[in-house]
Design an enzyme around this catalytic site. Structure first.
Site, PDB file in Angstrom:
ATOM      1  N   ASP A 228      56.554  32.243  23.106  1.00  0.00           N
ATOM      2  CA  ASP A 228      55.484  32.013  23.487  1.00  0.00           C
ATOM      3  C   ASP A 228      54.340  32.856  23.860  1.00  0.00           C
ATOM      4  O   ASP A 228      53.153  32.839  23.877  1.00  0.00           O
ATOM      5  CB  ASP A 228      54.974  31.033  23.427  1.00  0.00           C
ATOM      6  CG  ASP A 228      56.026  29.820  22.746  1.00  0.00           C
ATOM      7  OD1 ASP A 228      55.732  29.597  22.204  1.00  0.00           O
ATOM      8  OD2 ASP A 228      56.600  29.428  24.048  1.00  0.00           O
TER       9      ASP A 228
ATOM     10  N   HIS B 263      54.845  31.663  15.265  1.00  0.00           N
ATOM     11  CA  HIS B 263      53.435  32.515  15.595  1.00  0.00           C
ATOM     12  C   HIS B 263      52.872  32.410  15.138  1.00  0.00           C
ATOM     13  O   HIS B 263      52.775  32.386  13.696  1.00  0.00           O
ATOM     14  CB  HIS B 263      54.512  33.838  16.269  1.00  0.00           C
ATOM     15  CG  HIS B 263      54.988  34.359  14.803  1.00  0.00           C
ATOM     16  ND1 HIS B 263      55.694  35.035  15.065  1.00  0.00           N
ATOM     17  CD2 HIS B 263      53.882  35.216  14.452  1.00  0.00           C
ATOM     18  CE1 HIS B 263      56.034  35.493  13.908  1.00  0.00           C
ATOM     19  NE2 HIS B 263      54.589  35.563  13.715  1.00  0.00           N
TER      20      HIS B 263
ATOM     21  N   LEU C  17      46.112  37.228  26.328  1.00  0.00           N
ATOM     22  CA  LEU C  17      45.420  36.249  26.959  1.00  0.00           C
ATOM     23  C   LEU C  17      44.684  36.377  28.218  1.00  0.00           C
ATOM     24  O   LEU C  17      44.851  35.746  28.968  1.00  0.00           O
ATOM     25  CB  LEU C  17      46.557  34.634  27.105  1.00  0.00           C
ATOM     26  CG  LEU C  17      46.756  34.636  26.115  1.00  0.00           C
ATOM     27  CD1 LEU C  17      48.407  34.784  25.914  1.00  0.00           C
ATOM     28  CD2 LEU C  17      46.540  33.187  24.921  1.00  0.00           C
TER      29      LEU C  17
ATOM     30  N   SER D 139      44.611  41.808  25.390  1.00  0.00           N
ATOM     31  CA  SER D 139      43.972  41.151  24.569  1.00  0.00           C
ATOM     32  C   SER D 139      43.059  39.939  25.324  1.00  0.00           C
ATOM     33  O   SER D 139      43.329  39.452  26.593  1.00  0.00           O
ATOM     34  CB  SER D 139      45.290  39.763  23.220  1.00  0.00           C
ATOM     35  OG  SER D 139      44.856  39.026  23.431  1.00  0.00           O
TER      36      SER D 139
END
Length: 429
Positions: free
Chosen positions: A13, A41, A331, A413
Site C-alpha cells: 500500500d 492499487h 504521499l 509524490s
C-alpha cells in the site's frame, strides 16, 4: 537494458500504482509476476479512478503490452470483472497477455482460505480470503491446475476431478462441512472462463525475453511489499509469494540479470493491514490524522490501515534485500500540517539498540522505536513540480530519509494524480 522493477518497500500500500502508471506511459512492456487479486492499487487519470487487482497498470496505454506472468495465481472470474470496468470506458484490453504457466484459483481455494483462517482463532494471519495461499499450496504440492490445463477441456476435467475429490475430503473430514464442491458446476463455469480468456493466453516468458533483448523498456510491477515476502517478511504475517526483486525474475520467466534497476516505493510514513508487530504504530490522534489525511483504507478489502511514523529500519532492510537503486517517496503531502514529524532511526530492545530488522516476531514485538524529531511544514505542496520549490523542512525530511536508508530519492509524490509528481532523475533514462 532498460528494465526497471518496482518494489513495495514496506508492508504494501505504498503507492506503487501511481509510480507504475507514471512509468508505464514510457514502457513498452509491463509485467506482473507474483501474487494474485489479493493486492489492489488505484490509478487516477484525469480524475477517473481505476482499482486494479490483476491487470497490469500499462493497460491504459494502448501501445504497452501487459503481461500477467507465470508467477501469478490467476482468478479468471476476477480478471473478467476487471475487464468489464475498462470496456465500460471503451478502453481496449487487447494489449493483455496471460501466461499459460500461471496457476488458476478455484472456488475451493477461496473456501479453504476462509475455513483455515477461521480455524486459527486468535492466531489468524489476516488473509484476504481470495484463495491465494491455498492455490500456492497446490502449486508447491505439484497438484495445481495451470492455464494451459484449462485450455484443454479433457485434461482439465481429469485434473479438476482429482482436485475436487481431494478438497471435498478435507472440507468434510477436517472442517466438518456437509456442503461439498460439485464437479459439474465448477467444470462448466471454468470452461466458460476458458473460452473468454483464450485469446489472451500466451507463452509470456518469450514475449518478455524478446523485449529485453531488443532493448525495449520493460517495467516489472510488484504487488504487496517487502515485509510481506514469504521468506523475507514478518512471517507468518506474510503473503504466499515473493514481492521482492528476486521473485520478479522467476515470476516473469526470465533470468535475474535481465533486471537492471530496482526502485523502492516508500511512503513518507508507515502503514500496515492485518496482524503482526508494528514498531512505529500510532494508536492515537496522530495515527487517526495520518489515516484520514492519507485515506488509508485498503483497495481490495476496504479495511482501515494501521498507521505510524516512518521506520528507517524497515526501509534500510528493504534496500538491502532488494538491491534498491532508487526510491520513489510517496504521499509526502499527507504530512502537511504536522508541527513535528518523527522518524524511527533504530529500535531499542531491552538495553540493546538494534539497527537491523529482526527475524523473530517475538523480538520485534519487544522493540521500541528510537525517534529523531524533525520540524514539519504547513504550506500546501500539492501543486509543486520542482523539488527546490518545496518548503525547506520538507526538503530536509527527504534528505534525512536518503541519509538513513542510503539510497537516493529520485521521485517525490505530492498528490494522487499523475501530474502531482516531482521527478529528480528519469528512472528509464
Amino acid at each position: 537494458m532498460k528494465t526497471v522493477a518496482i518494489v513495495g518497500s514496506q508492508w504494501g500500500d505504498e503507492g506503487k500504482g501511481k509510480v507504475i502508471d507514471y512509468l508505464a506511459t514510457q514502457a513498452d512492456v509491463v509485467v506482473r509476476g507474483q501474487g494474485g487479486n489479493n493486492a489492489g492499487h488505484t490509478l487516477v487519470v484525469e480524475g477517473k479512478k481505476y482499482a486494479l487487482h490483476l491487470i497490469p497498470s500499462g493497460v491504459l496505454n494502448p501501445n504497452t503490452v501487459n503481461i500477467i506472468g507465470n508467477g501469478i495465481v490467476f482468478d479468471p472470474k476476477g480478471f473478467l470483472e476487471e475487464l468489464e470496468m475498462f470496456k465500460t470506458d471503451n478502453i481496449s484490453t487487447e494489449n493483455i497477455k496471460i501466461s499459460d504457466r500461471a496457476h488458476v484459483i478455484f472456488p475451493y481455494h477461496k473456501e479453504l482460505d476462509a475455513l483455515s483462517e477461521e480455524a486459527r482463532g486468535d492466531l489468524k494471519i489476516g488473509t484476504t480470503k481470495k484463495g491465494i495461499g491455498p492455490c500456492y499450496m497446490d502449486k508447491t504440492e505439484r497438484s495445481g491446475i495451470r492455464i494451459c490445463d484449462l485450455m484443454d477441456k479433457d485434461k482439465f476435467a481429469i485434473k479438476l476431478k482429482a482436485q475436487i475429490d481431494a478438497k471435498n475430503e478435507i472440507v468434510k473430514n477436517i472442517y466438518g462441512k456437509e456442503e461439498l464442491f460439485d464437479f459439474e458446476t465448477i467444470y462448466n463455469e471454468y470452461l466458460g472462463y476458458a473460452e473468454q480468456i483464450r485469446k489472451y493466453v500466451a507463452d509470456t516468458s518469450v514475449i518478455v525475453y524478446d523485449a529485453v533483448r531488443a532493448g525495449k523498456k520493460v517495467l516489472f510491477e510488484g504487488a504487496q511489499g517487502t515485509l510481506l515476502d514469504l521468506d523475507l517478511g514478518t512471517y507468518p504475517f506474510v503473503t504466499s509469494s515473493h514481492p521482492t526483486s528476486g521473485g520478479f525474475a522467476i515470476g516473469a520467466g526470465i533470468g535475474p540479470n535481465m533486471i537492471k534497476d530496482v526502485v523502492g516505493i516508500v511512503k513518507a510514513y508507515t502503514t500496515r493491514v492485518g496482524e503482526g508487530p508494528f514498531v512505529t504504530e500510532q494508536i492515537n490522534e496522530t495515527g487517526d490524522k495520518i489515516r484520514e489525511q492519507g485515506h488509508e483504507f485498503g483497495v481490495t478489502t476496504g479495511r482501515p490501515r494501521r498507521c505510524g511514523w516512518f521506520d528507517a529500519v524497515i526501509v534500510k532492510y528493504a534496500a538491502r534485500v532488494n538491491g534498491l537503486t532508487s526510491i520513489s517517496f510517496m504521499l509526502l503531502d499527507v504530512l502537511t500540517g504536522f508541527d513535528k514529524i518523527k522518524v524511527c532511526t533504530s529500535y531499542k530492545m531491552g538495553d540493546k539498540i538494534i539497527t537491523d530488522f529482526p527475524a523473530s516476531l517475538d523480538d520485534l514485538a519487544k522493540c521500541e522505536p528510537v525517534y529523531e524529531e524533525l520540524d514539519g511544514w504547513n504550506e500546501d505542496i500539492t501543486q509543486i513540480d520542482n523539488f527546490d520549490d518545496l518548503p525547506e523542512n520538507a526538503k530536509k525530511y527527504v534528505a534525512k530519509i536518503e541519509e538513513l536508508v542510503g539510497v537516493s530519492v529520485d521521485m517525490v509524490s505530492v498528490g494522487p494524480n499523475r501530474a502531482q509528481t516531482i521527478i529528480r532523475r528519469n528512472i528509464f533514462a
